[in-house]
Design a protein around this motif. Structure first.
Motif, mmCIF file in Angstrom:
data_model
loop_
_atom_site.group_PDB
_atom_site.id
_atom_site.type_symbol
_atom_site.label_atom_id
_atom_site.label_comp_id
_atom_site.label_asym_id
_atom_site.label_seq_id
_atom_site.Cartn_x
_atom_site.Cartn_y
_atom_site.Cartn_z
ATOM 1 N N ILE A 185 39.279 43.161 71.410
ATOM 2 C CA ILE A 185 39.938 42.433 72.498
ATOM 3 C C ILE A 185 38.980 41.403 73.077
ATOM 4 N N THR A 186 37.737 41.812 73.313
ATOM 5 C CA THR A 186 36.740 40.909 73.884
ATOM 6 C C THR A 186 36.475 39.731 72.955
ATOM 7 N N PRO A 192 45.397 34.973 80.334
ATOM 8 C CA PRO A 192 44.321 35.785 80.907
ATOM 9 C C PRO A 192 44.715 37.225 81.209
ATOM 10 N N ASP A 213 38.477 38.482 70.652
ATOM 11 C CA ASP A 213 39.649 37.620 70.644
ATOM 12 C C ASP A 213 39.721 36.792 71.922
ATOM 13 N N GLU A 214 39.384 37.408 73.042
ATOM 14 C CA GLU A 214 39.376 36.714 74.327
ATOM 15 C C GLU A 214 38.376 35.553 74.303
ATOM 16 N N GLN A 273 39.167 31.468 74.512
ATOM 17 C CA GLN A 273 38.529 30.638 75.542
ATOM 18 C C GLN A 273 37.813 29.454 74.902
ATOM 19 N N PRO A 291 44.441 40.399 77.872
ATOM 20 C CA PRO A 291 43.308 41.306 77.617
ATOM 21 C C PRO A 291 43.197 42.416 78.665
ATOM 22 N N PHE A 297 45.911 30.636 75.793
ATOM 23 C CA PHE A 297 45.200 31.781 76.337
ATOM 24 C C PHE A 297 45.973 32.354 77.514
#
Length: 58
Positions: A45-46, A7, A48-49, A53, A10, A5
């Motif tokens: 995007i959200t 950060p 995938d984020e 996580q 995104p 990940f």
């Protein structure tokens, strides 16, 4: 190998979406449709984020 990940990715992607929205001021551009597409991309995007996580927590 699990995806790592990042950060900032995104946030960078959302920054590009905002820049794109601000730069597309041509009279021939359908602003409503453009906003819908950008909202859809932001949701991807959200999603995938959140997936990344969750993978990091496991």
């Amino acid at each position: 190998m699990p995806a790592q990940f990042t950060p900032n990715l995104p946030l960078t992607a959302r920054g590009y979406l905002i820049d794109f929205l601000g730069l597309c001021t041509d009279a021939g551009t359908n602003q409503h449709e453009l906003r819908e597409v950008l909202l859809y991309l932001n949701n991807l995007i959200t999603f995938d984020e959140l997936q990344l996580q969750q993978e990091d927590e496991v």
